[in-house]
Every structure is written in C-alpha cells, then in structure tokens.
Design a protein around this motif. Structure first.
Motif, PDB file in Angstrom:
ATOM      1  N   ALA A 174       0.836  -1.207   0.000  1.00  0.00           N
ATOM      2  CA  ALA A 174       0.000   0.000   0.000  1.00  0.00           C
ATOM      3  C   ALA A 174       0.871   1.257   0.000  1.00  0.00           C
ATOM      4  N   ARG A 175       1.940   1.257   0.813  1.00  0.00           N
ATOM      5  CA  ARG A 175       2.857   2.402   0.850  1.00  0.00           C
ATOM      6  C   ARG A 175       3.491   2.639  -0.506  1.00  0.00           C
ATOM      7  N   ILE A 176       3.940   1.549  -1.132  1.00  0.00           N
ATOM      8  CA  ILE A 176       4.561   1.657  -2.447  1.00  0.00           C
ATOM      9  C   ILE A 176       3.615   2.331  -3.433  1.00  0.00           C
ATOM     10  N   MET A 177       2.375   1.886  -3.464  1.00  0.00           N
ATOM     11  CA  MET A 177       1.425   2.388  -4.456  1.00  0.00           C
ATOM     12  C   MET A 177       1.094   3.863  -4.250  1.00  0.00           C
ATOM     13  N   VAL A 178       0.884   4.257  -3.006  1.00  0.00           N
ATOM     14  CA  VAL A 178       0.539   5.659  -2.731  1.00  0.00           C
ATOM     15  C   VAL A 178       1.686   6.579  -3.127  1.00  0.00           C
ATOM     16  N   THR A 179       2.915   6.215  -2.751  1.00  0.00           N
ATOM     17  CA  THR A 179       4.043   7.117  -3.032  1.00  0.00           C
ATOM     18  C   THR A 179       4.408   7.140  -4.508  1.00  0.00           C
ATOM     19  N   TRP A 180       4.301   5.991  -5.209  1.00  0.00           N
ATOM     20  CA  TRP A 180       4.640   6.041  -6.640  1.00  0.00           C
ATOM     21  C   TRP A 180       3.566   6.810  -7.401  1.00  0.00           C
ATOM     22  N   GLY A 181       2.290   6.694  -6.980  1.00  0.00           N
ATOM     23  CA  GLY A 181       1.221   7.422  -7.665  1.00  0.00           C
ATOM     24  C   GLY A 181       1.408   8.929  -7.575  1.00  0.00           C
ATOM     25  N   ILE A 182       1.766   9.402  -6.377  1.00  0.00           N
ATOM     26  CA  ILE A 182       1.983  10.840  -6.181  1.00  0.00           C
ATOM     27  C   ILE A 182       3.179  11.316  -7.004  1.00  0.00           C
ATOM     28  N   THR A 183       4.270  10.554  -6.972  1.00  0.00           N
ATOM     29  CA  THR A 183       5.481  10.952  -7.697  1.00  0.00           C
ATOM     30  C   THR A 183       5.249  10.954  -9.201  1.00  0.00           C
ATOM     31  N   SER A 184       4.520   9.948  -9.699  1.00  0.00           N
ATOM     32  CA  SER A 184       4.241   9.887 -11.134  1.00  0.00           C
ATOM     33  C   SER A 184       3.386  11.068 -11.579  1.00  0.00           C
ATOM     34  N   ALA A 185       2.399  11.432 -10.776  1.00  0.00           N
ATOM     35  CA  ALA A 185       1.555  12.589 -11.119  1.00  0.00           C
ATOM     36  C   ALA A 185       2.370  13.874 -11.175  1.00  0.00           C
ATOM     37  N   CYS A 186       3.414  13.963 -10.349  1.00  0.00           N
ATOM     38  CA  CYS A 186       4.277  15.152 -10.329  1.00  0.00           C
ATOM     39  C   CYS A 186       5.079  15.324 -11.610  1.00  0.00           C
ATOM     40  N   MET A 187       5.127  14.299 -12.464  1.00  0.00           N
ATOM     41  CA  MET A 187       5.806  14.431 -13.756  1.00  0.00           C
ATOM     42  C   MET A 187       5.178  15.538 -14.610  1.00  0.00           C
ATOM     43  N   MET A 188       3.959  15.905 -14.312  1.00  0.00           N
ATOM     44  CA  MET A 188       3.303  16.966 -15.082  1.00  0.00           C
ATOM     45  C   MET A 188       4.010  18.318 -14.904  1.00  0.00           C
ATOM     46  N   PHE A 189       4.820  18.443 -13.847  1.00  0.00           N
ATOM     47  CA  PHE A 189       5.505  19.709 -13.572  1.00  0.00           C
ATOM     48  C   PHE A 189       6.897  19.792 -14.194  1.00  0.00           C
ATOM     49  N   VAL A 190       7.320  18.733 -14.901  1.00  0.00           N
ATOM     50  CA  VAL A 190       8.648  18.737 -15.521  1.00  0.00           C
ATOM     51  C   VAL A 190       8.759  19.865 -16.542  1.00  0.00           C
ATOM     52  N   HIS A 191       9.871  20.618 -16.450  1.00  0.00           N
ATOM     53  CA  HIS A 191      10.081  21.700 -17.427  1.00  0.00           C
ATOM     54  C   HIS A 191      11.524  21.742 -17.932  1.00  0.00           C
ATOM     55  N   ASN A 192      12.382  20.901 -17.378  1.00  0.00           N
ATOM     56  CA  ASN A 192      13.768  20.856 -17.871  1.00  0.00           C
ATOM     57  C   ASN A 192      14.349  19.464 -17.630  1.00  0.00           C
ATOM     58  N   GLU A 193      15.565  19.257 -18.111  1.00  0.00           N
ATOM     59  CA  GLU A 193      16.190  17.944 -18.016  1.00  0.00           C
ATOM     60  C   GLU A 193      16.399  17.517 -16.568  1.00  0.00           C
ATOM     61  N   PHE A 194      16.783  18.454 -15.687  1.00  0.00           N
ATOM     62  CA  PHE A 194      17.058  18.105 -14.296  1.00  0.00           C
ATOM     63  C   PHE A 194      15.842  17.459 -13.634  1.00  0.00           C
ATOM     64  N   TRP A 195      14.678  18.098 -13.770  1.00  0.00           N
ATOM     65  CA  TRP A 195      13.477  17.558 -13.117  1.00  0.00           C
ATOM     66  C   TRP A 195      12.974  16.308 -13.823  1.00  0.00           C
ATOM     67  N   PHE A 196      13.206  16.223 -15.107  1.00  0.00           N
ATOM     68  CA  PHE A 196      12.865  15.001 -15.842  1.00  0.00           C
ATOM     69  C   PHE A 196      13.663  13.818 -15.286  1.00  0.00           C
ATOM     70  N   TYR A 197      14.975  14.001 -15.155  1.00  0.00           N
ATOM     71  CA  TYR A 197      15.826  12.939 -14.623  1.00  0.00           C
ATOM     72  C   TYR A 197      15.484  12.626 -13.160  1.00  0.00           C
ATOM     73  N   THR A 198      15.297  13.676 -12.364  1.00  0.00           N
ATOM     74  CA  THR A 198      15.054  13.507 -10.926  1.00  0.00           C
ATOM     75  C   THR A 198      13.771  12.733 -10.660  1.00  0.00           C
ATOM     76  N   LEU A 199      12.684  13.118 -11.311  1.00  0.00           N
ATOM     77  CA  LEU A 199      11.406  12.465 -11.050  1.00  0.00           C
ATOM     78  C   LEU A 199      11.362  11.048 -11.599  1.00  0.00           C
ATOM     79  N   ARG A 200      11.991  10.809 -12.738  1.00  0.00           N
ATOM     80  CA  ARG A 200      12.045   9.428 -13.242  1.00  0.00           C
ATOM     81  C   ARG A 200      12.808   8.532 -12.266  1.00  0.00           C
ATOM     82  N   PHE A 201      13.901   9.050 -11.695  1.00  0.00           N
ATOM     83  CA  PHE A 201      14.651   8.299 -10.691  1.00  0.00           C
ATOM     84  C   PHE A 201      13.773   8.029  -9.461  1.00  0.00           C
ATOM     85  N   LEU A 202      13.051   9.056  -8.995  1.00  0.00           N
ATOM     86  CA  LEU A 202      12.233   8.915  -7.786  1.00  0.00           C
ATOM     87  C   LEU A 202      11.059   7.962  -7.986  1.00  0.00           C
TER      88      LEU A 202
END
Length: 434
Positions: free
Chosen positions: A92-120
């Motif tokens: 359950a913990r895994i699913m909640v945290t990955w769902g939130i992090t994946s949704a945050c991909m909508m805020f990507v605007h440069n390479e740094f955040w693209f790399y960071t969020l994909r890693f997270l």
C-alpha cells in the motif's frame, strides 16, 4: 490414494484456489496495470513532451532509464522491509508514493526535473513486483505458481490494451484543457488512481493464510497442508546465503536480458509505429494494442502448458527464441507497418510468457527471508537491463538516425538468454512438485 479419491481432492483444491484467486489476483492485476501505466506512459508523453521541452533522443532514453536506477538501488531493502512489516502495509505504501510521484511528472520543465522524477518513481515503486511474487509463494504451492504468475504478468498485456488507446485519447482530447498540455494531463490522470488503489490494498489483503477472515477454518487447514507439503529448498533461509548461490547470478543475468528485451520495445513502440507512417496519436495507441492482445492469449496458453506438462526449461527457452526472432523481423523490415506489427507481437508474446515461468524458479532454491531478498536481488540486478536498453536505443538512434542496429543487439541478447536458460541453471531447479 485411489484415482477417484485423488480426482475428488484435486477438484476440491481447484474450487478452493479459485476462491483465493478471485480475492487476490484481480486486485494485483489492477495494481500492476497502473504500475506499468505510470512506468511507461513516458513513451506516449514523448510524442508531445519531447518537442515541447526540446529533449533529444538521448535525453529521453536516459530519463526513461533512470527509473530503473532508482528501482535497482532500493529493490532489495524494500523487499526486506516487506518481509518484516508485511505485504499489506508495504505494498500500500509503495502504491501511494509512486502514484503521487508519477503525477508530479506533469511539472517537468527541464532535463534536471525530468531525470530527478524518473529516478524517484523507480525508488518509490521498488519492491512492488518482487513483493507480489514473494507474496504468492506464501499462498500458492509450486505446482500452481506458473499460472498465478501468468495471470499477474498478464497485467502488462492489459496495460498495452488499455493504456495505448487511453494515452492516445488523453493526448488528443485533453491537450490545451485549462491551459495544460496533453502530456501533463496524461501523467496526472494515470498517477492518481494508484494512490486510491493503495488504500484498497490495505482494506482487502491479508498477509498470511492464517489471517484471512474470508477463509473458513477448514479452508485454511487445507491450504496450510498444501504449503507444508512443498519440497524444501536445498539452501537455508538466511539472507547471507543469497549472495553465495551461483544460480542467483545466472538468474539475474537471464532477467537482465529479459528486461532489456522488454524495455527496448516498451519505451519505443509508439515511435516505431510512428516511423511506419502513422501520425495520429489515437491511431498509434490503437495499434499498440495488437501485440498485447496476442501476447495475452499466448501468455495464458504457455503458462498453462508449462504447469500441465510440469516443464520449465524448454518453455522458457522457446519464449526467449521467439523474442529474438521478433526483433530480427522488426530489424529486417524497418518502416513497414505489417511486418513491424508481426515482429512486435512475437517479441511481446515471448517476453510476457517468459516472465511468469522464470519466476517459478527462485522459490526452488530460496526460502523465508532469503526468498524475499533473493527475488528482490534477482529483480533489481535484472532491472539494470532497463537502464541499458532505452538509453542504448536512444543513443544509437541519435548517432545513426535509425533504431535498426539496436534491434539486432536486442535479438542477440535474447539468444544469450536462451543459452543461459538451457545450460546455466541446474536441472534440479526445473523440477515441478506434482
């Protein structure tokens, strides 16, 4: 025991395990569906995101790969914690945290955040698949696991069947709504359901057979007897022994080849279809359904055949060779839609059917904490294939202008895996408890 008594016992067992299947498997299928949507929707977002943000093919390939770096680093610790805390809370913990992090991909605007969020996203999802596979070892005897694993891994097919058209629809119809690009909506709308499903897992799952309030005392007794009759692995259950077993590393290399074959197609399938002259995003999404539909049928038939014949080695080797042949077909006819679709269907069928049979082997030589850690270790080392393949394809495409050389490499990787399946794993680990 007479043949009639044996038949009656088998029938009662089938009825009981059918009840267990309906309680456990559909939930994990839906969970895995959204795990894969959150993992691979980047391949559809690429159709708009890449031009919007000015990313090269290499940048995209590296970002796609970084998911697997996070996954690799945190896989074993995650599964050890799952063993200690319990599957219900940890999944359950895994699913909640990955769902939130994946949704945050909508805020990507440069390479740094693209790399960071994909890693997270990889960090947050680490432990889910091996955790579920370990969970199955606590509920199902060995002679039922190929089918159960096949049902679970069929979620990859469901992801392709549902995910392609859904992604194409979101990209085409939500683009510009409330001033947001279609790819931003894609990450948001496919990330939030995982959060909801995390709470469903807390509500529905039981960690152990003994804890299942939805089973009667007699049903629990039968299931515990079936689990107790399992042949014990030759190794001990200590965490240290996981690192001493050569088979662990052979299995890891085979799985690395498998993951390379999967991600080499997964993150580039929409682009390959587009290169064959299909421009509309919804049409691309519909065409990506075809390999998954064929793979879904092939997966269930091959998994059933493997259990029925009590045979693992040649079923798995055949799947690896089918995948290799599919990559060759795609490489021989670049830009031609029909052979491309046939080749991708061969690849996907081979991979999806290969995977559940593969995961029947580790419980043959691992048990207890060693099983939780060992499955995670094999999975995490294998996931390095997901680091290698997307970056390799992107880099080769940037350098040569074509993905064809990379397809030949991936075919060779599958041939290597075939040889390891046949000659690298001791025959005793292929035996199936009858």
């Amino acid at each position: 025991m007479t043949a009639e008594t044996l038949s009656t016992t088998q029938s009662l067992d089938d009825t009981l395990y059918r009840k267990v299947n309906w309680r456990i498997i559909p939930l994990f299928i839906v969970c895995f569906l959204f795990a894969y949507l959150d993992r691979v929707n980047i391949s559809f977002a690429k159709l708009q995101m890449q031009s919007d943000l000015g990313f090269s093919e290499t940048v995209y390939g590296l970002g796609a790969s970084l998911f697997f770096v996070g996954y690799f680093l945190f896989e074993v610790p995650s599964n050890v914690l799952l063993h200690k805390i319990g599957a219900r809370v940890w999944i359950a913990r895994i699913m909640v945290t990955w769902g939130i992090t994946s949704a945050c991909m909508m805020f990507v605007h440069n390479e740094f955040w693209f790399y960071t969020l994909r890693f997270l996203i990889g960090v947050m999802e680490a432990g889910f698949v091996p955790g579920v596979l370990y969970y199955f070892t606590q509920w199902y005897p060995g002679n039922r696991r190929a089918r159960v694993n096949a049902y679970f891994k069929s979620s990859i097919c469901l992801c392709g069947i549902v995910g392609g058209p859904l992604a194409g629809f979101i990209l085409g119809h939500f683009d510009g709504v409330y001033g947001l690009a279609g790819w931003k909506w894609l990450f948001l709308l496919e990330g939030l359901p995982s959060v909801v499903l995390g709470f469903v897992v807390l509500w529905l799952l039981s960690d152990k057979i003994e804890d299942a309030h939805w089973l009667s005392a007699d049903e629990k007794k039968v299931m515990l007897e079936r689990m107790a009759s399992e042949p014990k692995p030759e190794s001990s259950s200590s965490f240290a022994d996981v690192w001493k077993l050569p088979t662990t590393y052979v299995m890891s290399v085979i799985y690395l080849c498998l993951v390379m074959a999967l991600t080499g197609l997964l993150f580039w399938m929409p682009q390959l279809i587009k290169s064959a002259g299909v421009a509309d995003t919804f049409d691309i999404g519909l065409l990506t359904m075809i390999p998954y539909l064929i793979a879904a049928a092939g997966n269930l038939m091959i998994g059933y055949s493997s259990d029925k014949r009590a045979e693992r080695r040649w079923h798995m080797a055949g799947c690896a060779l089918l995948t290799a042949a599919g990559y060759l077909l795609c490489a021989w006819f670049p830009g031609q839609l029909l052979p491309l679709m046939v080749g991708m269907s061969m690849i996907m069928t081979g991979i999806i059917a290969w995977m559940p049979i593969f995961w029947t082997i580790p419980p043959r030589f691992l048990t207890g904490l060693a099983a939780a850690a060992g499955i995670a270790l094999i999975n995490s080392l294998g996931q390095l294939g997901g680091v290698i393949a997307p970056f390799m394809v992107g880099r080769i495409k940037d350098l040569s202008g074509s993905a064809t050389p990379a397809l030949y490499v991936l075919s060779g990787v599958c041939v290597l895996a075939t040889m390891l399946v046949i000659w690298g794993i001791p025959a005793r680990y292929y035996r199936v408890n009858q």
